[in-house]
Enzyme design. Structure first.
Site, PDB file in Angstrom:
ATOM      1  N   GLY A 354       0.837  -1.203   0.000  1.00 54.16           N
ATOM      2  CA  GLY A 354       0.000   0.000   0.000  1.00 54.16           C
ATOM      3  C   GLY A 354       0.867   1.248   0.000  1.00 54.16           C
ATOM      4  N   GLU A 378      23.059  -3.493 -20.587  1.00 51.09           N
ATOM      5  CA  GLU A 378      23.581  -4.836 -20.958  1.00 51.09           C
ATOM      6  C   GLU A 378      22.673  -5.497 -21.987  1.00 51.09           C
ATOM      7  OE1 GLU A 378      26.318  -6.313 -19.832  1.00 51.09           O
ATOM      8  OE2 GLU A 378      26.830  -5.349 -17.921  1.00 51.09           O
ATOM      9  N   GLY A 379      22.060  -4.704 -22.857  1.00 50.50           N
ATOM     10  CA  GLY A 379      21.116  -5.222 -23.848  1.00 50.50           C
ATOM     11  C   GLY A 379      19.718  -5.074 -23.300  1.00 50.50           C
TER      12      GLY A 379
END
Ligand code: TGC
Ligand code: FAD
Length: 399
Positions: A354, A378-379
């Site tokens: 919440g 990293e891609g």
């Protein structure tokens, strides 16, 4: 310096192991993992929220990171590394990222993107000069591949160097570079006059080399990011990495880092799950714990299922890496799956808390924001999907 968080609760983390994966680990794996876990509880958890809130890298943890094997875990002992196998390496990344993805970034960059290329592509003089100091954290490195106009497509890079006879002259710029603002050295990828990509070690203090910091990040705030600017930098010829060239050289480093991230993401996911599970047992609404409601149980059941699947995938990948059989595409699959899994869990866990979920009193929102970088660097998520697509069809769909 001892620094107690003004915001975060004590670290009560208990690691989920639903399919008894510990039984697949050796005594050494468990020892390495437990040491990293204890270090994170003592040195990272109490301070990290405040450093992230202030957007500051906690430099005081560098020495400890070296001591737990966070710098070059698989680099041979003769070069100062820990000489561990790939599963130990993965477990260390898992534990560090359980604390914070930004701290794991520092470890990934130093290990896989700086020490790895010097070890694999460097000569013996370069190994002896840099690796032992990088292993202890006495020296910090960064990795310059991405450029302002070439992110997913690093092969297009324009950073270049010319052979001036007694030195190389380096020009260009790199962007989004982790550790850049305080790194002592940078492993920089640049094209020679024939357009062939090579790695060069650039040292802080070389004339024309600057590293301005990137500000206003909402993600990885406890990790320093910056640019690398090369304005006619004279790089000594002995700083060229001689043993591999072409785009495959930096991509080979990425394989090692992406593998570590696949494990690291599990750490972040486990921390979010563990926090949400504990909260669901304590938080009472409508006269019962929210964990006794079907909707919250659905979230928790899906989280532990996905964590368990990721653990199994990654453990198997570690075995394949130890046997020298893991392919780049297999690594891409694990990086993509596990980071996406962690991000989904972080988002669900945050909702389970919440309003408390948006505060720094709990780690979930920080993990969630951090993972927005992890899913990109990293891609990207989509690039890894295309790598899998290419692997199964044989058709590259990038261009
Ligand atoms: P392509 O023609 O497919 O390949 C070029 C050459 O590279 C070889 N290769 C690999 N070698 C080793 N490992 C890999 N994973 C390899 N993938 C490809 C390939 O065999 C070829 O060799 P050769 O001898 O035939 O020349 O290249 P492409 O230009 O089509 O691009 C392919 C693509 C898109 C998959 C690749 O460029 C890519 O992976 N793009 C994503 C870029 C990326 O990941 N950047 C990361 C920057 S570093 C970073 O983010 C650090 S964050 C650090 C932290 O804080 O943790
Ligand atoms: P782009 O390549 O411009 O991509 C934009 C969008 O287009 C993405 O959604 C991508 O998936 C999509 N896209 C791109 N090409 C295709 C295609 N062919 N088909 C379909 N969709 C496509 N780099 C380093 O070299 N060293 C570092 O240390 C480093 N640290 C980083 C730290 C942080 C905090 C961040 C955020 C990044 C870091 N990076 C680092 C850079 C990171 O690797 C790049 O951000 C990432 O590779 C993506 O490149 P880009 O941001 O230029 O996005």
């Amino acid at each position: 310096m001892t620094f107690k968080s003004k915001t975060m609760r004590p670290d009560l983390f208990q690691s989920p192991d639903y399919y008894l994966l510990d039984e697949l680990l050796s005594d050494e794996h468990k020892m390495v993992r437990d040491a990293a876990r204890a270090w994170v509880k003592k040195e990272v958890s109490p301070i990290i929220e405040d450093f992230a809130q202030r957007a500051e890298f906690p430099k005081q943890i560098v020495k400890g990171l070296g001591e737990i094997g966070g710098f070059g875990p698989y680099i041979p002992v003769e070069y100062g590394g820990a000489g561990l196998d790939q599963i130990s390496y993965g477990l260390i990344m898992q534990e560090i990222e359980r604390g914070d993805s930004g701290v794991r970034s520092t470890s990934s960059v130093q290990s896989s993107l700086v020490m790895y290329p010097i070890w694999k592509y460097g000569n013996e003089e370069q190994r002896m000069k840099y690796l032992p100091k990088l292993a202890t954290g006495e020296m910090i490195g960064c990795f310059g591949l991405t450029e302002p106009d070439y992110g997913s497509n690093p092969g297009g890079m324009v950073t270049n160097f010319k052979d001036m006879g007694d030195h190389y002259l380096l020009n260009g710029a790199k962007m989004w570079i982790s550790n850049a603002p305080f790194a002592d050295i940078a492993v920089v990828w640049a094209k020679n006059e024939e357009g062939r990509i090579h790695g060069l070690i650039v040292e802080r203090g070389m004339e024309g080399f600057s590293t301005p910091e990137t500000h206003n990040k909402w993600s990885l705030r406890a990790s320093a990011t910056g640019e690398l600017i090369f304005d006619n930098v004279k790089v000594p010829k002995e700083n060229l990495l001689p043993n591999k060239s072409g785009l495959g050289a930096p991509l080979g480093c990425l394989d090692s880092a992406r593998y570590g991230i696949a494990w690291g993401a599990i750490g972040a996911a486990m921390d979010c799950y563990d926090t949400a599970l504990r909260y669901s047992k304590e938080r009472i609404q409508f006269d019962k714990p929210i964990g006794a409601t079907q909707l919250q149980q659905k979230k928790l059941a899906e989280m532990i299922t996905e964590i368990t699947k990721a653990q199994l995938l990654t453990w198997r990948l570690g075995v394949l890496r130890n046997e020298g059989k893991a392919t780049s595409a297999q690594i891409s699959m694990a990086k993509r799956n596990n980071v996406d899994m962690a991000l989904t869990i972080a988002r669900d866990a945050r909702q389970m808390l919440g309003g408390m979920g948006i505060t720094g009193e709990y780690s979930i929102m920080r993990h969630m924001m951090n993972l927005e970088s992890v899913v990109t660097y990293e891609g990207t998520h989509d690039i890894h999907l295309l790598i899998t697509g290419m692997d199964v069809t044989g058709f590259p769909a990038f261009k």
